[in-house]
Design a protein around this motif. Sequence first.
Motif, PDB file in Angstrom:
ATOM      1  N   UNK A 119     120.658 -25.839 -94.143  1.00  2.58           N
ATOM      2  CA  UNK A 119     120.482 -24.332 -94.035  1.00  2.58           C
ATOM      3  C   UNK A 119     119.025 -23.715 -94.965  1.00  2.58           C
ATOM      4  N   UNK A 120     118.210 -24.109 -94.993  1.00  8.11           N
ATOM      5  CA  UNK A 120     116.554 -23.785 -95.209  1.00  8.11           C
ATOM      6  C   UNK A 120     116.002 -24.231 -94.514  1.00  8.11           C
ATOM      7  N   UNK A 121     116.701 -24.745 -93.425  1.00  7.97           N
ATOM      8  CA  UNK A 121     115.602 -24.526 -92.537  1.00  7.97           C
ATOM      9  C   UNK A 121     115.815 -23.649 -91.015  1.00  7.97           C
ATOM     10  N   UNK A 125     108.172 -37.712 -85.872  1.00  5.48           N
ATOM     11  CA  UNK A 125     108.901 -37.291 -85.468  1.00  5.48           C
ATOM     12  C   UNK A 125     110.785 -37.299 -86.298  1.00  5.48           C
ATOM     13  N   UNK A 126     111.070 -35.787 -86.436  1.00  5.92           N
ATOM     14  CA  UNK A 126     112.331 -36.594 -87.030  1.00  5.92           C
ATOM     15  C   UNK A 126     113.363 -35.026 -86.465  1.00  5.92           C
ATOM     16  N   UNK A 127     114.600 -35.545 -85.642  1.00 11.71           N
ATOM     17  CA  UNK A 127     115.309 -34.459 -85.280  1.00 11.71           C
ATOM     18  C   UNK A 127     116.797 -34.567 -86.471  1.00 11.71           C
ATOM     19  N   UNK A 128     116.564 -33.076 -86.667  1.00 11.29           N
ATOM     20  CA  UNK A 128     118.081 -33.489 -87.339  1.00 11.29           C
ATOM     21  C   UNK A 128     118.615 -32.154 -86.615  1.00 11.29           C
ATOM     22  N   UNK A 129     120.148 -32.042 -86.524  1.00 10.67           N
ATOM     23  CA  UNK A 129     121.291 -31.895 -86.111  1.00 10.67           C
ATOM     24  C   UNK A 129     121.769 -30.732 -86.440  1.00 10.67           C
ATOM     25  N   UNK A 130     122.009 -29.290 -85.870  1.00  8.55           N
ATOM     26  CA  UNK A 130     122.299 -28.359 -86.742  1.00  8.55           C
ATOM     27  C   UNK A 130     123.219 -28.516 -87.390  1.00  8.55           C
ATOM     28  N   UNK A 131     124.628 -29.055 -87.000  1.00  7.33           N
ATOM     29  CA  UNK A 131     126.201 -29.467 -87.667  1.00  7.33           C
ATOM     30  C   UNK A 131     125.924 -30.045 -89.017  1.00  7.33           C
ATOM     31  N   UNK A 132     124.594 -30.787 -89.610  1.00  7.85           N
ATOM     32  CA  UNK A 132     124.299 -31.329 -90.334  1.00  7.85           C
ATOM     33  C   UNK A 132     124.104 -30.445 -91.581  1.00  7.85           C
ATOM     34  N   UNK A 141     109.606 -31.882 -88.023  1.00  8.86           N
ATOM     35  CA  UNK A 141     110.904 -31.949 -87.903  1.00  8.86           C
ATOM     36  C   UNK A 141     110.975 -30.760 -86.992  1.00  8.86           C
ATOM     37  N   UNK A 142     112.489 -31.420 -86.004  1.00 13.02           N
ATOM     38  CA  UNK A 142     112.774 -29.768 -85.151  1.00 13.02           C
ATOM     39  C   UNK A 142     114.117 -30.166 -85.283  1.00 13.02           C
ATOM     40  N   UNK A 143     114.339 -29.545 -86.167  1.00 12.58           N
ATOM     41  CA  UNK A 143     116.066 -28.824 -86.398  1.00 12.58           C
ATOM     42  C   UNK A 143     116.438 -28.281 -84.391  1.00 12.58           C
ATOM     43  N   UNK A 144     117.913 -29.059 -84.511  1.00 20.11           N
ATOM     44  CA  UNK A 144     118.348 -29.580 -82.125  1.00 20.11           C
ATOM     45  C   UNK A 144     119.802 -28.821 -82.676  1.00 20.11           C
TER      46      UNK A 144
END
Length: 148
Positions: free
Chosen positions: A120-122, A39-46, A145-148
């Motif tokens: 921004x593609x997610x 699992x990968x979590x990507x912060x929305x601020x990235x 992959x989750x956008x958090x």
Amino acid sequence: MFAKLVAVSLLTLASSQLMAAECKTTIDSTDQMTFSTKAIEIDKSCKTFTVELTHSGSLPKNVMGHNWVLSKEADMQPIATDGLTAGIDKDYLKEGDARIIAHTKLIGAKEKDSVTFDVSKLNAAEKYGFFCSFPGHISMMKGTVTLK
């Protein structure tokens, strides 16, 4: 007074750096057909996110090659199936496949590659996954992959 001001400024700087989102990750792949994470979590601020893929095994890429491919969960298996005919020279990915959001090249033992993509593609409402497109590897080498 000045020393106290400098100390407070340094503490503020340090804490803001600690609070900054981590916009990259390193994932290891092995001869046992595994990724080091599921699992990968990507912060929305990235704004962008970087995945560095390493291969800690000892087998060459024509035997046990791995890549990292990002797509919508629903597209994972179709991308892997379509990639079979592309062959090893094209990283087992069909050229120009619009379903692929990002991918690394296929690597073998002790090699590494990385990919940086635009966050921004997610879409937070969509389900995303990652996988290895080497023939047969998607059965064991996949994750979310989750956008958090």
